[in-house]
Design an enzyme around this catalytic site. Structure first.
Site, PDB file in Angstrom:
ATOM      1  N   GLU A   1     -26.880  -3.907  -4.615  1.00  0.00           N
ATOM      2  CA  GLU A   1     -26.533  -5.331  -4.614  1.00  0.00           C
ATOM      3  C   GLU A   1     -26.206  -5.771  -3.203  1.00  0.00           C
ATOM      4  OE1 GLU A   1     -23.200  -6.558  -6.963  1.00  0.00           O
ATOM      5  OE2 GLU A   1     -23.751  -5.285  -8.650  1.00  0.00           O
TER       6      GLU A   1
ATOM      7  N   HIS B   1     -22.563 -18.457  -7.081  1.00  0.00           N
ATOM      8  CA  HIS B   1     -22.998 -17.316  -6.260  1.00  0.00           C
ATOM      9  C   HIS B   1     -24.500 -17.424  -6.057  1.00  0.00           C
ATOM     10  CE1 HIS B   1     -23.653 -13.173  -5.010  1.00  0.00           C
ATOM     11  NE2 HIS B   1     -22.352 -12.941  -5.026  1.00  0.00           N
TER      12      HIS B   1
ATOM     13  N   ASN C   1     -20.697  -0.208 -13.842  1.00  0.00           N
ATOM     14  CA  ASN C   1     -20.960  -1.075 -12.691  1.00  0.00           C
ATOM     15  C   ASN C   1     -19.760  -1.066 -11.768  1.00  0.00           C
ATOM     16  OD1 ASN C   1     -22.729  -3.127 -11.410  1.00  0.00           O
ATOM     17  ND2 ASN C   1     -20.927  -4.424 -11.687  1.00  0.00           N
ATOM     18  N   GLU C   2     -20.004  -0.769 -10.512  1.00  0.00           N
ATOM     19  CA  GLU C   2     -18.929  -0.787  -9.511  1.00  0.00           C
ATOM     20  C   GLU C   2     -17.629  -0.228 -10.099  1.00  0.00           C
ATOM     21  OE1 GLU C   2     -18.559  -4.688  -7.802  1.00  0.00           O
ATOM     22  OE2 GLU C   2     -20.199  -4.318  -6.410  1.00  0.00           O
TER      23      GLU C   2
HETATM   24  C1  GAL Z   1     -20.269  -7.343  -7.564  1.00  0.00           C
HETATM   25  C2  GAL Z   1     -20.660  -7.180  -9.007  1.00  0.00           C
HETATM   26  C3  GAL Z   1     -21.664  -8.203  -9.469  1.00  0.00           C
HETATM   27  C4  GAL Z   1     -21.291  -9.566  -8.948  1.00  0.00           C
HETATM   28  C5  GAL Z   1     -21.214  -9.524  -7.451  1.00  0.00           C
HETATM   29  C6  GAL Z   1     -20.898 -10.872  -6.836  1.00  0.00           C
HETATM   30  O1  GAL Z   1     -18.942  -6.959  -7.417  1.00  0.00           O
HETATM   31  O2  GAL Z   1     -21.155  -5.898  -9.265  1.00  0.00           O
HETATM   32  O3  GAL Z   1     -21.699  -8.200 -10.858  1.00  0.00           O
HETATM   33  O4  GAL Z   1     -20.060  -9.931  -9.483  1.00  0.00           O
HETATM   34  O5  GAL Z   1     -20.216  -8.634  -7.071  1.00  0.00           O
HETATM   35  O6  GAL Z   1     -20.800 -10.796  -5.436  1.00  0.00           O
END
Ligand code: GAL
Length: 680
Positions: free
Chosen positions: A317, A368, A156-157
């Site tokens: 995302e 969030h 992930n990222e």
């Molecule tokens: C990204 C990440 C997610 C979540 C999101 C929050 O960096 O992949 O898991 O943390 O940001 O904005």
């Protein structure tokens, strides 16, 4: 053609995928069933599952627990929801650092990074790699045949928190990487880094370290810094490769992706070099509020679309509303959620996904936003999510269509970003992304479509050939190949525009000698002896009425064919403004049917100059004058997207009442509104 999602047997009609990260391990099984029902209500088609599941899947080194995930995948499949299954390697469980503290990264000051957050692993740790690949193998064996599985989501990222590591593992890997880059020749490395300076000559590979903490007031070797930045990006790519290799071996028919972070100031990964490793480009994007936030989203989506080579990509995302990691996390304003999603769609995204499905009740990101908020489904947020799902269903025919290339490109180069902002340069106010985004914005203001094109070795070259104008803002690193590529573009009739702080260093961060802008000097027909950066707040005025700041250069014209388009007047608030009186600020060298222009300062408003350059190249806005600038036009084959850049409604009458798709408006574009028209 990039393989799109693997579809389970059944109708494969085009659709825009809609969904989110789904983290069922945070909830009890009774919630899972209602999640699937709500997903169906919202029109969700795909869920990314397992991103942070490692601790639940492998609670101890020799214990595996897949039962709960089997159940989740079955439930999703019964609900008709496809699964983008994470390899789950993003965040290792506590037993791992407990047993193997040697997986923890080390920062530039030599301090070990503690566990307790996430991504607390060294990209080069052989121990971590072994455990990660065991997990990938286990996931592929267990779920490779599962009918819900539509794609693999590696880690992930990658690099979000662990791009820079100064651990012993990193040091060893850095040396190996350097051996490879410099042909195993230590003398070549010494030359490349210019180690005669400050007595830095290396007599043995073992002496080489990562560029960590150095005495105050000094900075590590610039060549070493640039190589280290490349190495950090490559080390993460190596990890990606390793996971992908396992997946390709065990499940060759399942497409693989990993979520990039083309957004804002995230700069550690040169994604132009990552694209060949994966089947589907996907990206995460979060808006950072500011005066140009919407245009930054467009810039990032555009660049992602061009990383994907014009093919559809996956918005993996973004947020339905507020995030939780900024200083002040403001909610999205009415209309912003739809506008952001549809802007990504306009730039080629065929999947619109969020972090996350259900807002967490516990854990670091509980504030969030999500598709189902703390309030529950009886909420404005969920109703808006349902409305968006509906809208995307109405736009299904857009799916699969490619971006329509523009006539203009803005070149984007990660190594230039890294090198341009190194310390010990003429000004610490240099901001690469700001210059690149500034030129892109000027095209938006002029109502002219521009592509943001990655300049990576694998992607640039031929890609430039299709454009009439290429703006290369602050293209700081220009080796002989890049210089030849740009010269060939101009020779073939292209119009190149480049700006201050371009062409200055070669691939090893050595100054190109003979005068600035170094490698581009001859092509531009000019020469600069000394940079003249301005003090904070200082400005200079130009004879076309514009104002500039941050940086100036006294430019000497060398080639007699060079025209001076704009001169410094000598006015402005900067202490030394008068010294520049009459000196060329913007030049243009005609070359056959093409030209090479140079902008030696940071223009506050690039518009007036841009209009002249566009006129000279015969490029006109594709939108009627009343709309140009207020509305962003984006094209995919067969479709025109109009995005209102502002908060006030825009009358679309000048377009002549073409009927919009999916019940969207074609008379007026509401503030923050988007509409989609057929483009036939
Ligand atoms: C990204 C990440 C997610 C979540 C999101 C929050 O960096 O992949 O898991 O943390 O940001 O904005």
């Amino acid at each position: 053609m990039t393989p799109w999602l693997r579809r389970t047997p059944g109708p494969t009609h085009p659709r825009i995928e809609f969904g989110a990260d789904y983290n069922p391990e945070q909830w009890t099984p009774d919630v899972w069933a209602s999640d699937v029902a709500l997903m169906r209500e919202a029109g969700v088609t795909v869920a990314t599952v397992g991103v942070f599941s490692w601790a639940r899947l492998q609670p101890a080194p020799d214990r595996w627990e897949f039962g709960w995930l089997d159940e989740v995948l079955d439930l999703l499949h019964e609900g008709g929801i496809a699964v983008d299954l994470a390899t789950a390697t993003a965040s290792p469980p506590p037993w791992m650092h407990h047993r193997h503290p040697e997986i923890l990264p080390v920062d530039a000051d030599g301090r070990t990074v503690g566990p307790g957050g996430r991504q607390h692993w060294r990209p080069t740790s052989p121990v971590f790699r072994r455990y990660a690949l065991d997990l990938v193998r286990a996931m592929a064996h267990r779920y490779g045949e599962h009918p819900a599985l539509a794609a693999w989501h590696v880690s992930n990222e990658l690099g979000c928190h662990n791009v820079e590591d100064h651990s012993p593992d990193a040091r060893i890997a850095f040396r190996d990487w350097l051996r490879e880059r410099h042909g195993g020749d230590l003398d070549a490395l010494n030359r490349a880094w210019g180690t005669s300076f400050w007595s830095q000559h290396h007599g043995d590979w073992e002496e080489i370290r990562t560029p960590g903490r150095v005495p105050a007031g000094t900075h590590p070797n610039p060549g070493q810094q640039l190589d280290f930045a490349r190495f950090c990006s490559d080390a993460l790519r190596e990890h990606l490769r390793a996971e992908v290799a396992v997946l390709r071996e065990l499940t060759p028919d399942v497409p693989v992706t990993t979520n990039f972070m083309v957004m804002n100031e995230t700069r550690g990964m040169d994604y132009a070099t990552w694209v060949p490793e994966i089947d589907i480009v996907s990206n995460d994007h979060y808006v950072v509020p500011g005066p140009h936030a919407r245009d930054e989203l467009s810039f990032s989506a555009n660049l992602t679309g061009n990383l994907a080579g014009g093919a559809p990509w996956w918005l993996m995302e973004h947020s339905t509303s507020a995030v939780s990691w900024q200083e002040i996390n403001r909610p999205k304003r009415p209309g912003e959620m739809h506008r952001d999603a549809l802007t990504h769609l306009a730039h080629g995204a065929d999947a619109i996904c969020y972090f996350q499905w259900r807002q967490s009740a516990a854990g670091a990101e509980k504030f969030h936003s999500a598709m189902v908020p703390h309030t529950g489904p009886d909420s404005r947020m969920f109703r808006d999510v349902v409305a968006l799902g509906d809208r995307l269903r109405g736009l299904a025919e857009v799916a699969g269509s490619r971006r329509v290339p523009a006539r203009v490109a803005v070149l984007f180069d990660w190594p230039s970003w890294w090198a341009a902002e190194q310390p010990f340069t003429p000004s610490d106010r240099v901001r690469y992304k700001d210059e690149a985004a500034g030129w892109y914005r000027a095209f938006l203001d002029a109502g002219v479509r521009a592509d943001v094109v990655p300049a990576g070795a694998e992607l640039a070259g031929a890609a430039l050939a299709g454009y009439d104008i290429v703006v290369a803002p602050m293209l700081h690193v220009v080796g002989p190949e890049r210089a030849a590529e740009l010269a060939a573009f101009v020779d073939a009739g292209g119009h190149l525009v480049t700006t201050w702080w371009s062409g200055i260093v070669d691939d090893h961060a050595h100054a190109v000698l003979g005068g600035y802008p170094g490698a581009l000097r001859e092509l531009l027909g000019i020469r600069v002896e000394e940079f003249a950066p301005l003090e904070p707040g200082g400005t200079v005025t130009l004879d076309d009425g514009s104002v500039a700041d941050v940086w100036t250069e006294p430019v000497d014209v060398v080639d007699p064919s060079v025209e001076v388009l704009v001169r410094y007047t000598g006015g402005g608030t900067a202490v030394a403004a008068a010294d520049l009186a009459g000196s060329p600020a913007v030049t243009r060298r005609p070359v056959g049917r093409g030209s090479a222009s140079y902008v030696s300062t940071r223009l506050a408003d690039r518009g007036p100059l841009l209009r002249r350059l566009l006129d000279a190249a015969g490029i006109v806005p594709e939108l009627p004058g009343e709309l140009a600038g207020r509305v962003e036009l984006v094209r995919r084959e067969g479709f025109r997207f109009l995005v209102n850049r502002g908060d006030a409604p825009v009358d679309l009458a000048p377009l002549g009442g073409i009927e919009a798709l999916a019940g969207l408006r074609s008379d007026v574009l509401p503030g923050r509104g988007v509409t989609v028209l057929p483009d036939r």
